[in-house]
Design a protein around this motif. Structure first.
Motif, PDB file in Angstrom:
ATOM      1  N   VAL A  13      -5.565  -3.580 -22.211  1.00 35.55           N
ATOM      2  CA  VAL A  13      -5.377  -2.977 -20.742  1.00 35.55           C
ATOM      3  C   VAL A  13      -5.999  -4.157 -19.703  1.00 35.55           C
ATOM      4  N   GLU A  14      -5.298  -3.781 -18.516  1.00 37.91           N
ATOM      5  CA  GLU A  14      -5.584  -4.769 -17.436  1.00 37.91           C
ATOM      6  C   GLU A  14      -6.513  -3.904 -16.614  1.00 37.91           C
ATOM      7  N   LEU A  15      -7.379  -4.561 -15.735  1.00 38.78           N
ATOM      8  CA  LEU A  15      -8.462  -3.806 -14.755  1.00 38.78           C
ATOM      9  C   LEU A  15      -8.247  -4.634 -13.370  1.00 38.78           C
ATOM     10  N   VAL A  16      -8.019  -4.034 -12.192  1.00 37.07           N
ATOM     11  CA  VAL A  16      -8.013  -4.651 -11.170  1.00 37.07           C
ATOM     12  C   VAL A  16      -8.717  -3.809 -10.252  1.00 37.07           C
ATOM     13  N   TRP A  17      -9.620  -4.654  -9.408  1.00 35.81           N
ATOM     14  CA  TRP A  17     -10.316  -3.933  -8.436  1.00 35.81           C
ATOM     15  C   TRP A  17     -10.630  -5.059  -7.121  1.00 35.81           C
ATOM     16  N   SER A  18     -11.237  -4.594  -6.123  1.00 35.27           N
ATOM     17  CA  SER A  18     -11.439  -5.247  -5.040  1.00 35.27           C
ATOM     18  C   SER A  18     -12.799  -4.922  -4.425  1.00 35.27           C
ATOM     19  N   PRO A  19     -13.885  -5.486  -4.680  1.00 34.27           N
ATOM     20  CA  PRO A  19     -15.074  -5.115  -4.421  1.00 34.27           C
ATOM     21  C   PRO A  19     -15.165  -5.133  -2.785  1.00 34.27           C
ATOM     22  N   GLN A  20     -14.593  -6.107  -2.102  1.00 41.70           N
ATOM     23  CA  GLN A  20     -14.660  -6.332  -0.783  1.00 41.70           C
ATOM     24  C   GLN A  20     -13.336  -6.891  -0.129  1.00 41.70           C
ATOM     25  N   ALA A  21     -13.102  -6.543   0.988  1.00 42.43           N
ATOM     26  CA  ALA A  21     -11.775  -7.256   1.555  1.00 42.43           C
ATOM     27  C   ALA A  21     -11.465  -8.507   1.385  1.00 42.43           C
ATOM     28  N   LEU A  54     -19.422   5.090  -9.959  1.00 37.96           N
ATOM     29  CA  LEU A  54     -18.145   5.581 -10.506  1.00 37.96           C
ATOM     30  C   LEU A  54     -17.639   6.821 -10.334  1.00 37.96           C
ATOM     31  N   GLY A  55     -18.534   7.908  -9.908  1.00 37.63           N
ATOM     32  CA  GLY A  55     -18.304   9.102  -9.428  1.00 37.63           C
ATOM     33  C   GLY A  55     -17.546   9.268  -8.270  1.00 37.63           C
ATOM     34  N   VAL A  56     -17.635   8.355  -7.277  1.00 36.97           N
ATOM     35  CA  VAL A  56     -17.047   8.532  -6.129  1.00 36.97           C
ATOM     36  C   VAL A  56     -15.836   7.492  -5.880  1.00 36.97           C
ATOM     37  N   LEU A  57     -15.746   6.545  -6.949  1.00 36.79           N
ATOM     38  CA  LEU A  57     -14.526   5.767  -6.470  1.00 36.79           C
ATOM     39  C   LEU A  57     -13.037   6.479  -7.068  1.00 36.79           C
ATOM     40  N   LYS A  58     -12.177   6.075  -6.385  1.00 35.72           N
ATOM     41  CA  LYS A  58     -10.410   6.689  -6.659  1.00 35.72           C
ATOM     42  C   LYS A  58     -10.151   5.495  -7.667  1.00 35.72           C
ATOM     43  N   ILE A  59      -9.695   6.243  -8.925  1.00 30.40           N
ATOM     44  CA  ILE A  59      -9.126   5.128  -9.995  1.00 30.40           C
ATOM     45  C   ILE A  59      -7.844   5.811 -10.299  1.00 30.40           C
ATOM     46  N   GLY A  60      -7.006   4.822 -10.441  1.00 31.03           N
ATOM     47  CA  GLY A  60      -5.726   5.105 -11.178  1.00 31.03           C
ATOM     48  C   GLY A  60      -5.138   4.439 -11.920  1.00 31.03           C
ATOM     49  N   VAL A  61      -3.958   4.864 -12.811  1.00 28.69           N
ATOM     50  CA  VAL A  61      -3.293   4.146 -13.759  1.00 28.69           C
ATOM     51  C   VAL A  61      -1.872   3.760 -13.142  1.00 28.69           C
ATOM     52  N   TRP A  62      -1.565   2.600 -13.043  1.00 28.40           N
ATOM     53  CA  TRP A  62      -0.256   2.243 -12.410  1.00 28.40           C
ATOM     54  C   TRP A  62      -0.036   3.037 -11.065  1.00 28.40           C
ATOM     55  N   TYR A  81      -9.756   1.670  -6.453  1.00 30.46           N
ATOM     56  CA  TYR A  81      -9.427   1.957  -5.178  1.00 30.46           C
ATOM     57  C   TYR A  81     -10.455   1.737  -4.298  1.00 30.46           C
ATOM     58  N   ARG A  82     -10.551   0.938  -3.208  1.00 32.93           N
ATOM     59  CA  ARG A  82     -11.645   1.039  -2.287  1.00 32.93           C
ATOM     60  C   ARG A  82     -11.214   2.045  -1.073  1.00 32.93           C
ATOM     61  N   PRO A  83     -12.225   2.646  -0.491  1.00 32.37           N
ATOM     62  CA  PRO A  83     -11.806   3.554   0.618  1.00 32.37           C
ATOM     63  C   PRO A  83     -11.401   2.815   1.854  1.00 32.37           C
ATOM     64  N   LEU A  84     -10.648   3.399   2.676  1.00 31.86           N
ATOM     65  CA  LEU A  84     -10.193   2.422   3.920  1.00 31.86           C
ATOM     66  C   LEU A  84     -11.062   2.679   4.827  1.00 31.86           C
ATOM     67  N   THR A  85     -11.376   1.163   5.502  1.00 29.95           N
ATOM     68  CA  THR A  85     -12.437   0.802   6.385  1.00 29.95           C
ATOM     69  C   THR A  85     -11.930   1.273   7.738  1.00 29.95           C
ATOM     70  N   VAL A  86     -10.561   1.144   8.128  1.00 28.31           N
ATOM     71  CA  VAL A  86      -9.869   1.442   9.386  1.00 28.31           C
ATOM     72  C   VAL A  86      -8.557   2.231   9.237  1.00 28.31           C
ATOM     73  N   ASP A  87      -8.656   3.128   9.937  1.00 31.60           N
ATOM     74  CA  ASP A  87      -7.306   3.955  10.052  1.00 31.60           C
ATOM     75  C   ASP A  87      -6.292   3.147  10.291  1.00 31.60           C
ATOM     76  N   PRO A  88      -5.209   3.154   9.269  1.00 28.87           N
ATOM     77  CA  PRO A  88      -3.866   2.352   9.642  1.00 28.87           C
ATOM     78  C   PRO A  88      -3.194   2.648  10.648  1.00 28.87           C
ATOM     79  N   LYS A  89      -3.233   3.791  11.371  1.00 28.83           N
ATOM     80  CA  LYS A  89      -2.503   3.902  12.517  1.00 28.83           C
ATOM     81  C   LYS A  89      -3.065   3.298  13.694  1.00 28.83           C
ATOM     82  N   GLU A  90      -4.645   3.453  13.779  1.00 28.49           N
ATOM     83  CA  GLU A  90      -5.330   2.805  14.533  1.00 28.49           C
ATOM     84  C   GLU A  90      -5.229   1.428  14.541  1.00 28.49           C
ATOM     85  N   SER A  91      -5.266   0.811  13.405  1.00 28.55           N
ATOM     86  CA  SER A  91      -5.178  -0.666  13.147  1.00 28.55           C
ATOM     87  C   SER A  91      -3.802  -1.190  13.815  1.00 28.55           C
TER      88      SER A  91
END
Length: 116
Positions: A13-21, A54-62, A81-91
């Protein structure tokens, strides 16, 4: 159950994550057939610093959110998935204010297409 998922065999399997921007990490893991997402995450030494959250992260498959107990299949892609740091509309509003020039549409004009 296919041959690749028979008990006692390993799957990849493949694991992909982004610890920071700006920092995206990707690892190929070999786990036992029938292993859950949580078991795969715990088996990756590079992901160890993220395990306390681990309990608060959002995790998905494909691209689809999945619970940690979801069994994995051959060639699944686990995405953390990391939580959004900025609202996309505001950005978008901020980018528009900085540029102050209107961005031209990339679509062709409709003149001639609608019979005018």
């Amino acid at each position: 159950m296919g041959l690749a998922e028979a008990p006692g065999l390993d799957i990849q399997v493949e694991l992909v994550w982004s610890p920071q921007a700006g920092d995206v990490r990707q690892r190929l893991l070999t786990v036992a057939a029938g292993a859950s997402i949580e078991q795969a995450l715990r088996a990756c030494p590079d992901f160890a610093d993220q395990l306390p959250r681990l309990g608060v992260l959002k995790i998905g498959v494909w691209g689809r959110l999945q619970p940690l107990c979801t069994p994995l299949r051959e060639r699944d892609r686990i995405e953390v998935y990391r939580p959004l740091t900025v609202d996309p509309k505001e950005s978008r509003r901020l980018r528009f204010r900085k540029g102050s020039a209107r961005v031209a549409s990339r679509h062709r004009p409709l003149g001639g297409k609608i019979g005018l």
